[in-house]
Motif scaffolding. Structure first.
Motif, PDB file in Angstrom:
ATOM      1  N   PRO A 118       1.376  -1.073   0.164  1.00  0.00           N
ATOM      2  CA  PRO A 118       0.002   0.368   0.393  1.00  0.00           C
ATOM      3  C   PRO A 118       0.562   0.813   0.322  1.00  0.00           C
ATOM      4  O   PRO A 118       0.492   2.790  -0.282  1.00  0.00           O
ATOM      5  N   ILE A 119       1.842   1.072   0.903  1.00  0.00           N
ATOM      6  CA  ILE A 119       2.657   2.514   0.172  1.00  0.00           C
ATOM      7  C   ILE A 119       3.007   2.542  -0.976  1.00  0.00           C
ATOM      8  O   ILE A 119       3.595   4.331  -0.932  1.00  0.00           O
ATOM      9  N   LEU A 120       3.427   1.735  -1.672  1.00  0.00           N
ATOM     10  CA  LEU A 120       4.084   2.709  -2.719  1.00  0.00           C
ATOM     11  C   LEU A 120       2.950   2.808  -3.398  1.00  0.00           C
ATOM     12  O   LEU A 120       3.083   3.445  -5.177  1.00  0.00           O
ATOM     13  N   VAL A 121       1.579   2.982  -3.200  1.00  0.00           N
ATOM     14  CA  VAL A 121       0.494   3.346  -4.092  1.00  0.00           C
ATOM     15  C   VAL A 121       0.658   4.885  -4.024  1.00  0.00           C
ATOM     16  O   VAL A 121       0.140   6.291  -5.205  1.00  0.00           O
ATOM     17  N   PRO A 122       0.756   5.940  -2.608  1.00  0.00           N
ATOM     18  CA  PRO A 122       0.337   7.045  -3.297  1.00  0.00           C
ATOM     19  C   PRO A 122       1.964   7.859  -3.619  1.00  0.00           C
ATOM     20  O   PRO A 122       2.036   8.630  -4.336  1.00  0.00           O
ATOM     21  N   ILE A 123       3.278   6.831  -3.422  1.00  0.00           N
ATOM     22  CA  ILE A 123       4.795   6.360  -4.678  1.00  0.00           C
ATOM     23  C   ILE A 123       4.339   7.188  -5.476  1.00  0.00           C
ATOM     24  O   ILE A 123       4.348   8.061  -6.073  1.00  0.00           O
ATOM     25  N   ILE A 124       3.778   6.654  -6.437  1.00  0.00           N
ATOM     26  CA  ILE A 124       3.641   6.165  -7.632  1.00  0.00           C
ATOM     27  C   ILE A 124       2.523   7.245  -8.649  1.00  0.00           C
ATOM     28  O   ILE A 124       2.373   7.983  -9.195  1.00  0.00           O
ATOM     29  N   GLY A 125       1.407   6.841  -7.377  1.00  0.00           N
ATOM     30  CA  GLY A 125       0.552   8.268  -7.887  1.00  0.00           C
ATOM     31  C   GLY A 125       0.807   9.589  -8.088  1.00  0.00           C
ATOM     32  O   GLY A 125       0.342  10.559  -8.725  1.00  0.00           O
ATOM     33  N   GLY A 126       1.427   9.889  -6.739  1.00  0.00           N
ATOM     34  CA  GLY A 126       2.536  11.265  -6.695  1.00  0.00           C
ATOM     35  C   GLY A 126       2.878  11.639  -7.508  1.00  0.00           C
ATOM     36  O   GLY A 126       3.227  12.109  -8.121  1.00  0.00           O
ATOM     37  N   LEU A 127       4.353  10.681  -8.464  1.00  0.00           N
ATOM     38  CA  LEU A 127       4.848  10.950  -9.046  1.00  0.00           C
ATOM     39  C   LEU A 127       4.525  11.276 -10.655  1.00  0.00           C
ATOM     40  O   LEU A 127       4.226  11.508 -11.762  1.00  0.00           O
ATOM     41  N   LEU A 128       3.198  10.477 -11.031  1.00  0.00           N
ATOM     42  CA  LEU A 128       2.415  10.819 -11.913  1.00  0.00           C
ATOM     43  C   LEU A 128       1.530  11.801 -12.105  1.00  0.00           C
ATOM     44  O   LEU A 128       1.829  12.660 -12.785  1.00  0.00           O
ATOM     45  N   GLU A 129       1.094  12.019 -10.491  1.00  0.00           N
ATOM     46  CA  GLU A 129       0.301  13.535 -10.839  1.00  0.00           C
ATOM     47  C   GLU A 129       1.720  14.590 -11.208  1.00  0.00           C
ATOM     48  O   GLU A 129       1.144  15.697 -11.881  1.00  0.00           O
ATOM     49  N   ALA A 130       2.990  14.407 -10.371  1.00  0.00           N
ATOM     50  CA  ALA A 130       3.847  15.570 -10.598  1.00  0.00           C
ATOM     51  C   ALA A 130       3.906  15.608 -12.271  1.00  0.00           C
ATOM     52  O   ALA A 130       4.570  16.958 -12.405  1.00  0.00           O
ATOM     53  N   VAL A 131       4.613  14.888 -12.854  1.00  0.00           N
ATOM     54  CA  VAL A 131       5.300  14.822 -14.594  1.00  0.00           C
ATOM     55  C   VAL A 131       4.077  15.585 -15.213  1.00  0.00           C
ATOM     56  O   VAL A 131       4.101  16.217 -15.979  1.00  0.00           O
ATOM     57  N   GLY A 132       3.068  14.732 -14.565  1.00  0.00           N
ATOM     58  CA  GLY A 132       1.616  15.172 -15.744  1.00  0.00           C
ATOM     59  C   GLY A 132       1.098  16.604 -15.471  1.00  0.00           C
ATOM     60  O   GLY A 132       1.077  17.752 -16.556  1.00  0.00           O
ATOM     61  N   LEU A 133       1.130  17.098 -14.403  1.00  0.00           N
ATOM     62  CA  LEU A 133       1.606  18.521 -13.664  1.00  0.00           C
ATOM     63  C   LEU A 133       2.224  19.163 -14.348  1.00  0.00           C
ATOM     64  O   LEU A 133       2.239  20.476 -14.638  1.00  0.00           O
ATOM     65  N   ALA A 134       3.371  18.892 -14.307  1.00  0.00           N
ATOM     66  CA  ALA A 134       4.886  19.673 -14.776  1.00  0.00           C
ATOM     67  C   ALA A 134       4.839  19.905 -16.377  1.00  0.00           C
ATOM     68  O   ALA A 134       4.540  21.265 -17.230  1.00  0.00           O
ATOM     69  N   MET A 135       3.898  19.275 -17.037  1.00  0.00           N
ATOM     70  CA  MET A 135       4.011  19.486 -18.502  1.00  0.00           C
ATOM     71  C   MET A 135       2.584  19.860 -18.780  1.00  0.00           C
ATOM     72  O   MET A 135       2.990  20.366 -19.978  1.00  0.00           O
ATOM     73  N   ILE A 136       1.982  20.086 -18.549  1.00  0.00           N
ATOM     74  CA  ILE A 136       0.829  21.028 -18.473  1.00  0.00           C
ATOM     75  C   ILE A 136       1.321  22.354 -18.568  1.00  0.00           C
ATOM     76  O   ILE A 136       0.876  23.528 -18.996  1.00  0.00           O
ATOM     77  N   ILE A 137       1.902  22.489 -16.740  1.00  0.00           N
ATOM     78  CA  ILE A 137       2.411  23.848 -16.606  1.00  0.00           C
ATOM     79  C   ILE A 137       3.591  24.658 -17.307  1.00  0.00           C
ATOM     80  O   ILE A 137       3.091  25.989 -17.759  1.00  0.00           O
ATOM     81  N   MET A 138       4.517  23.682 -17.744  1.00  0.00           N
ATOM     82  CA  MET A 138       5.446  24.495 -18.605  1.00  0.00           C
ATOM     83  C   MET A 138       5.134  24.501 -19.670  1.00  0.00           C
ATOM     84  O   MET A 138       5.670  25.364 -20.827  1.00  0.00           O
ATOM     85  N   ARG A 139       3.796  24.274 -20.792  1.00  0.00           N
ATOM     86  CA  ARG A 139       3.634  24.848 -21.868  1.00  0.00           C
ATOM     87  C   ARG A 139       2.410  25.311 -21.429  1.00  0.00           C
ATOM     88  O   ARG A 139       1.397  26.105 -22.586  1.00  0.00           O
ATOM     89  N   GLY A 140       2.031  26.195 -19.864  1.00  0.00           N
ATOM     90  CA  GLY A 140       1.253  27.354 -20.602  1.00  0.00           C
ATOM     91  C   GLY A 140      -0.772  27.046 -20.228  1.00  0.00           C
ATOM     92  O   GLY A 140      -1.304  27.607 -20.011  1.00  0.00           O
ATOM     93  N   GLY A 141      -0.544  25.673 -19.528  1.00  0.00           N
ATOM     94  CA  GLY A 141      -1.493  25.553 -19.122  1.00  0.00           C
ATOM     95  C   GLY A 141      -2.010  24.789 -17.723  1.00  0.00           C
ATOM     96  O   GLY A 141      -0.788  25.771 -16.733  1.00  0.00           O
ATOM     97  N   SER A 142      -2.564  25.200 -17.451  1.00  0.00           N
ATOM     98  CA  SER A 142      -3.636  23.975 -16.184  1.00  0.00           C
ATOM     99  C   SER A 142      -4.336  23.365 -15.823  1.00  0.00           C
ATOM    100  O   SER A 142      -5.125  23.923 -16.617  1.00  0.00           O
ATOM    101  N   THR A 143      -4.872  22.517 -14.508  1.00  0.00           N
ATOM    102  CA  THR A 143      -5.598  21.882 -14.531  1.00  0.00           C
ATOM    103  C   THR A 143      -6.608  22.378 -14.132  1.00  0.00           C
ATOM    104  O   THR A 143      -7.093  22.206 -13.147  1.00  0.00           O
ATOM    105  N   GLY A 144      -6.603  23.944 -13.748  1.00  0.00           N
ATOM    106  CA  GLY A 144      -7.421  24.378 -12.133  1.00  0.00           C
ATOM    107  C   GLY A 144      -6.883  24.229 -10.998  1.00  0.00           C
ATOM    108  O   GLY A 144      -5.834  24.231 -10.637  1.00  0.00           O
ATOM    109  N   GLY A 145      -8.212  25.089 -10.378  1.00  0.00           N
ATOM    110  CA  GLY A 145      -7.978  24.773  -8.911  1.00  0.00           C
ATOM    111  C   GLY A 145      -6.590  25.409  -8.330  1.00  0.00           C
ATOM    112  O   GLY A 145      -5.999  26.754  -8.510  1.00  0.00           O
ATOM    113  N   THR A 146      -5.962  25.097  -7.253  1.00  0.00           N
ATOM    114  CA  THR A 146      -4.285  25.263  -6.971  1.00  0.00           C
ATOM    115  C   THR A 146      -4.004  25.777  -7.962  1.00  0.00           C
ATOM    116  O   THR A 146      -2.562  26.835  -7.897  1.00  0.00           O
ATOM    117  N   ASP A 147      -3.619  24.820  -9.137  1.00  0.00           N
ATOM    118  CA  ASP A 147      -3.006  25.678 -10.192  1.00  0.00           C
ATOM    119  C   ASP A 147      -3.019  26.588 -10.303  1.00  0.00           C
ATOM    120  O   ASP A 147      -1.712  27.790 -10.953  1.00  0.00           O
TER     121      ASP A 147
END
Length: 307
Positions: A118-147
């Motif tokens: 179970p401890i690996l689930v938040p690690i994998i989830g956090g990694l995927l989320e960060a990579v996805g957000l970084a790709m969006i932000i660096m191209r001038g976009g956002s998923t909204g909310g706190t972004d």
């Protein structure tokens, strides 16, 4: 010129699309099926969904619509258009990947993506989320909310995007303990996701922009200095120094560089003077031409004390 802009625009939206896919997969394939959350608007939407029974995508879309007006005014039209696209795509993917007929993609027991520890689930989830957000932000976009809020704050104050997420996420995740059926263990998993996402996001976004201060001691200062100014197009400062052992005057070069430029400089110095002595020190918050813009916050209106 017009064709080049079209190609760049298409590339932006392709990267944003891939980033949104990774972002939604982090939630719908790993975190939510295992009753885990991260922070931000998506985490808040998940909390509201747990309490009200209304699906995450509806909360996510509704709150984002309210925040888009703020982004359009402060961050510009281009940001707004790309963010609208990312939000609409995210909402659709939340609905699609959250459907029962897509449950084979969920990281639960019996499926291919199941994670035994179970401890690996938040690690994998956090990694995927960060990579996805970084790709969006660096191209001038956002998923909204706190972004949106993070980029607005970063526009005026020198606070990193990842640090802002850290504060906002902490509050949202802590509230999970108040939701029936959840315990402190779920909150801890949320903190792990938050930490991984914040660290990786800063590493990706700031890694290419991090700055170093380089000091060069060499008997061929002229050649090295000319290369830095003419080939690398960077400013360089010659400092007067005295060798204490020899008691002789000499010049020492000091230059500020992006970390990505460091390898070129080291190769140059080695080719010109293999006996040169070079020191490299990380430099934070370098402001000025060729680096970051000075951010001092919004002006505060002073009271008139003469009244």
């Amino acid at each position: 010129m017009a064709r080049s802009k079209v190609i760049v625009g298409i590339y932006d939206y392709v990267v944003i699309t891939l980033g949104v896919i990774l972002f939604v997969m982090a939630w719908q394939c790993f975190l939510l099926p295992n009753n885990m959350i991260d922070g931000g608007l998506t985490g808040a939407s998940a909390l509201l969904s747990m309490v009200t029974g209304i699906s995450v995508d509806i909360w996510y879309f509704g709150i984002n619509v309210l925040l888009l007006v703020l982004a359009w005014i402060i961050l510009g039209r281009g940001f707004g258009i790309k963010t609208i696209y990312a939000i609409l795509l995210s909402t659709a993917l939340f609905r699609v990947l959250g459907a029962e007929n897509m449950s084979w993609l969920w990281a639960v027991e019996g499926n291919a993506l199941h994670v035994k520890e179970p401890i690996l689930v938040p690690i994998i989830g956090g990694l995927l989320e960060a990579v996805g957000l970084a790709m969006i932000i660096m191209r001038g976009g956002s998923t909204g909310g706190t972004d949106i809020l993070a980029l607005i704050v970063n526009k005026f104050w020198p606070i990193t995007v990842g640090r802002f997420y850290l504060y906002a996420d902490f509050i949202v995740i802590t509230l999970l303990i108040l939701v029936p059926g959840h315990c402190f263990t779920d909150v801890v998993y949320g903190y792990i996701t938050m930490g991984v996402c914040s660290y990786v996001l800063d590493l990706i976004i700031l890694g290419k922009d991090s700055t170093v201060q380089v000091i060069i001691f060499s008997d061929r200062i002229d050649q090295i200095g000319d290369y830095i100014t003419k080939r690398m197009e960077r400013g360089v400062t010659a400092l007067k120094a005295i060798g204490w052992y020899t008691q002789k005057d000499r010049l020492v070069l000091m230059v500020m560089l992006r970390r990505t430029e460091l390898s070129e400089l080291v190769k140059c110095v080695k080719d010109i003077d293999s006996k040169a002595f070079v020191t490299v020190v990380p430099a934070n918050n370098v402001f000025g031409e060729g680096f970051d813009e000075m951010k001092v916050g919004l002006p505060v209106k002073k009271k008139n004390t003469n009244q």
